[in-house]
Structure formats: structure tokens, C-alpha cells
Design a protein around this motif. Structure first.
Motif, PDB file in Angstrom:
ATOM      1  N   TRP A   1       0.894  -1.039   0.024  1.00 26.25           N
ATOM      2  CA  TRP A   1      -0.162   0.144  -0.105  1.00 26.25           C
ATOM      3  C   TRP A   1       0.863   1.273   0.106  1.00 26.25           C
ATOM      4  CZ3 TRP A   1       0.216   3.715   3.842  1.00 26.25           C
ATOM      5  CH2 TRP A   1       0.826   3.255   5.049  1.00 26.25           C
ATOM      6  N   LYS A   2       1.989   1.089   0.290  1.00 23.05           N
ATOM      7  CA  LYS A   2       2.957   2.164   0.308  1.00 23.05           C
ATOM      8  C   LYS A   2       3.854   2.627  -0.755  1.00 23.05           C
ATOM      9  CE  LYS A   2       4.204   2.714   5.331  1.00 23.05           C
ATOM     10  NZ  LYS A   2       5.265   2.648   6.069  1.00 23.05           N
ATOM     11  N   THR A   3       3.629   1.663  -1.841  1.00 25.79           N
ATOM     12  CA  THR A   3       4.033   1.690  -3.303  1.00 25.79           C
ATOM     13  C   THR A   3       3.210   2.058  -4.355  1.00 25.79           C
ATOM     14  OG1 THR A   3       3.810  -0.671  -3.947  1.00 25.79           O
ATOM     15  CG2 THR A   3       5.539  -0.264  -2.404  1.00 25.79           C
ATOM     16  N   PRO A   4       3.843   2.388  -5.433  1.00 28.84           N
ATOM     17  CA  PRO A   4       3.034   2.837  -6.703  1.00 28.84           C
ATOM     18  C   PRO A   4       2.263   1.715  -7.222  1.00 28.84           C
ATOM     19  CG  PRO A   4       5.192   3.699  -7.067  1.00 28.84           C
ATOM     20  CD  PRO A   4       5.256   2.828  -5.901  1.00 28.84           C
ATOM     21  N   LEU A   5       2.527   0.387  -6.894  1.00 28.15           N
ATOM     22  CA  LEU A   5       2.006  -0.713  -7.397  1.00 28.15           C
ATOM     23  C   LEU A   5       0.613  -0.749  -7.411  1.00 28.15           C
ATOM     24  CD1 LEU A   5       4.851  -3.468  -6.305  1.00 28.15           C
ATOM     25  CD2 LEU A   5       4.400  -2.588  -8.771  1.00 28.15           C
ATOM     26  N   THR A   6      -0.193  -0.439  -6.174  1.00 34.87           N
ATOM     27  CA  THR A   6      -1.366  -0.447  -5.691  1.00 34.87           C
ATOM     28  C   THR A   6      -2.249   0.379  -6.920  1.00 34.87           C
ATOM     29  OG1 THR A   6      -1.279   1.191  -4.102  1.00 34.87           O
ATOM     30  CG2 THR A   6      -1.097  -1.132  -3.563  1.00 34.87           C
ATOM     31  N   LYS A   7      -1.388   1.395  -7.461  1.00 38.73           N
ATOM     32  CA  LYS A   7      -2.145   2.291  -8.413  1.00 38.73           C
ATOM     33  C   LYS A   7      -2.933   1.662  -9.471  1.00 38.73           C
ATOM     34  CE  LYS A   7       0.290   5.204 -10.999  1.00 38.73           C
ATOM     35  NZ  LYS A   7       1.205   6.279 -11.456  1.00 38.73           N
ATOM     36  N   TYR A   8      -2.227   0.405  -9.817  1.00 33.75           N
ATOM     37  CA  TYR A   8      -2.520  -0.288 -11.222  1.00 33.75           C
ATOM     38  C   TYR A   8      -3.593  -1.518 -10.827  1.00 33.75           C
ATOM     39  CZ  TYR A   8       1.513   2.132 -12.598  1.00 33.75           C
ATOM     40  OH  TYR A   8       2.501   3.152 -13.002  1.00 33.75           O
ATOM     41  N   TYR A   9      -3.794  -1.324  -9.485  1.00 33.20           N
ATOM     42  CA  TYR A   9      -4.777  -2.612  -9.025  1.00 33.20           C
ATOM     43  C   TYR A   9      -6.163  -2.053  -9.493  1.00 33.20           C
ATOM     44  CZ  TYR A   9      -7.395  -5.832  -6.070  1.00 33.20           C
ATOM     45  OH  TYR A   9      -8.337  -6.872  -5.581  1.00 33.20           O
ATOM     46  N   THR A  10      -7.122  -2.916 -10.089  1.00 36.27           N
ATOM     47  CA  THR A  10      -8.585  -2.603 -10.247  1.00 36.27           C
ATOM     48  C   THR A  10      -9.557  -3.724  -9.843  1.00 36.27           C
ATOM     49  OG1 THR A  10      -8.800  -3.739 -12.424  1.00 36.27           O
ATOM     50  CG2 THR A  10      -7.907  -1.399 -12.535  1.00 36.27           C
ATOM     51  N   HIS A  11     -10.605  -3.219  -9.203  1.00 34.24           N
ATOM     52  CA  HIS A  11     -11.297  -4.297  -8.571  1.00 34.24           C
ATOM     53  C   HIS A  11     -12.033  -5.375  -9.721  1.00 34.24           C
ATOM     54  CE1 HIS A  11     -11.346  -3.074  -4.439  1.00 34.24           C
ATOM     55  NE2 HIS A  11     -11.534  -1.840  -5.164  1.00 34.24           N
ATOM     56  N   GLN A  12     -12.080  -4.637 -10.864  1.00 37.40           N
ATOM     57  CA  GLN A  12     -12.818  -5.121 -12.026  1.00 37.40           C
ATOM     58  C   GLN A  12     -12.000  -6.599 -12.452  1.00 37.40           C
ATOM     59  OE1 GLN A  12     -15.790  -4.233 -13.436  1.00 37.40           O
ATOM     60  NE2 GLN A  12     -15.852  -6.087 -14.317  1.00 37.40           N
TER      61      GLN A  12
END
Length: 284
Positions: free
Chosen positions: A154-165
Motif C-alpha cells: 500500500w506504500k508503493t505505486p503498485l497499488t495504483k494499477y490494481y482494479t477491482h474489475q
């Protein structure tokens, strides 16, 4: 004496003042809650910084903000980084996190040679590391950065690319377990204009209400609980005032019962604007 004869005693006056104060407090708390939620997220579910997409609708990864993560590898339609999670008894479980350009997360476990866990969801990786049921994969799964070890996702930019869809398999079970409280809602029949109550106790109940709300020709005959017609009486106003809030029986909306959108009340197969925005842009 004159007050007693007129039926208007001081006690009755005090009780009326107390009731008015209660209603005012309920109303103001509901309005404050809505303002707080709307102020924090623009009137919708919590959103994070949006990712860029190409002409084909696929995610465009920003390599500049990701290359500081150790093990970063760029494929044709995905990125991959080293990741892991820590079990307090058995130690670290290492793996590789892959994110494709649809925003789907896959983890391949490398805890030991020949581990059969390949391309599984973050929750499945948690379960494999004997951390089942925590539901906190964003905190429990970490990556190594150039200047810091074991940085939670959650502290990294990786979660920006997560989509629930794209990650329905990762959250479907937790959506059924989620205990977010949703107050009862009412819907007008388009034929008789009577209000019918919907009790939002679980995800199927919420789905029934959501579909009815989006049905512009909804009538009493479609009420999901038992068969009624427009001839049946609606609830008395005194009963309609109660919407199931555990804090106050006459609550008009507070932080306990007012939901701006969560995985329990948003649906991946719905085409309404609220569900589409949540599935694409809401925080994981």
C-alpha cells in the motif's frame, strides 16, 4: 391549573423539546457525515491517483516510479517485481508479483523449489503463508526497494494499477464476509408511488435493491421478499422513520450506517456509473 386543563403540562413541553433536539442531532450528524465523506473523496468511493491508459484501453505503466523496486522486470504486457510475506513462526515466503495491463494481480510463490503455487491471487498467497482470514494483503505482502526493505504494497505505486474489475477472484470471498453495515432503503413504486422497504443485510439483498433502483419501471409486484401488489398498504410513517441504524432508531444517516460505496454494495457485472467507477478507480 390552566395548563393541566388544556392538556399542555411542563413535562410534555420538556419531552417535546428533547424529541426535537434528538431529531436535530440525528440530522446534523448525517449531514456532517455526508460532507466529510464527500469532502474526502469528491462524493464517491475513495479514489487514488488514476493510471494512464493507451488507445486500446490497456494500462500504461510508469517505469520511472517502478524501477526503484528490486526485481523489477518489464514484459510485453505486464510488469513483475520480487515480493514476499512474513509468517512469525515460519519466516519469509518469497514470490514474484506480476501485474498485467488490465490491472490483474498474479503471484507465483518461490518459498521452496517446486512450490506448486503459480499465478494465484494475493489472498491465496496469504493463505499459503498461513495468514488466512486476515484480509490485509496490502499490508502483509511487501516488496524490497532500493532504500528500504519490506515495504508494504500500500506504500508503493503498485497499488495504483490494481482494479477491482480485473481482480474479482481476489475479493469475491471477502465481499461476502465484509461486515460493513448498510441501513434499510426505500423505493417508490412507479405505479402507485407507495414506498417499499429494502433490508440490506447481505450482498444478495443489496444486489436486489441495486437492481431495483436502476429499474426505471420498478413496481410493487417486483418486491423480492414476498408477493405484494399496489393494493397492499405501505408502512406507517412511524415505522418508516426507523432504518435499522444501530446507533439511533431515528437516524437520518451517520458514519455507522451511511455507505458511499464498498465491495459489498458495488458489482462487477453492473453497468451503472457508480459501479464502473468503483471497479476501475476505487482503492483496493
Amino acid at each position: 391549573m390552566a395548563e393541566e386543563k388544556s392538556g399542555y403540562s411542563p413535562q410534555l413541553k420538556r419531552n417535546q423539546k428533547i424529541e426535537i433536539k434528538k431529531e436535530f442531532n440525528n440530522f446534523t450528524q448525517g449531514e456532517n457525515c455526508r460532507r466529510e465523506l464527500n469532502g474526502n473523496n469528491g462524493g464517491s468511493s475513495k479514489r487514488r491517483k488514476q493510471f494512464r491508459v493507451g488507445d486500446d484501453g490497456k494500462i500504461l505503466f510508469d517505469e520511472e516510479e517502478l524501477k526503484m523496486i528490486l526485481g523489477f522486470n518489464r514484459g510485453e504486457d505486464y510488469i513483475e517485481v520480487l515480493c514476499g510475506t512474513t509468517n512469525k513462526v515460519y519466516g519469509d515466503y518469497a514470490g514474484r508479483l506480476k501485474i498485467n495491463n488490465n490491472g490483474e494481480y498474479f503471484i507465483t510463490c518461490e518459498c521452496c523449489p517446486g512450490c506448486p503455487l503459480v499465478n494465484v491471487t494475493p489472498e491465496a498467497f496469504e493463505k499459503h503463508a498461513l495468514k488466512e482470514g486476515t484480509g490485509r494483503w496490502k499490508s502483509n505482502i511487501w516488496v524490497h526497494c532500493e532504500d528500504e526493505d519490506r515495504v508494504p504494497l500500500w506504500k508503493t505505486p503498485l497499488t495504483k494499477y490494481y482494479t477491482h474489475q480485473a481482480n474479482v477472484a481476489n475479493w469475491k470471498d471477502s465481499a461476502m464476509r465484509k461486515r460493513n453495515f448498510h441501513r434499510d432503503e426505500f423505493l417508490h413504486c412507479t405505479s402507485c408511488r407507495k414506498e417499499r422497504r429494502f433490508r440490506l443485510k447481505n450482498r444478495p439483498d443489496i444486489k436486489n435493491y441495486h437492481e431495483a433502483l436502476n429499474n426505471k419501471s420498478w413496481t410493487c409486484s417486483l418486491w423480492p421478499y414476498h408477493k405484494i401488489t399496489c393494493d397492499d398498504d405501505e408502512e406507517r410513517p412511524s415505522l418508516r422513520a426507523s432504518r435499522g441504524c444501530s446507533r439511533s432508531s431515528t437516524c437520518q444517516g451517520c458514519s455507522t450506517c451511511y455507505c458511499e460505496g464498498c465491495i459489498k454494495c458495488r458489482f462487477e457485472d453492473c453497468n451503472c456509473q457508480e459501479c464502473r467507477d468503483f471497479m476501475l478507480y476505487a482503492e483496493p
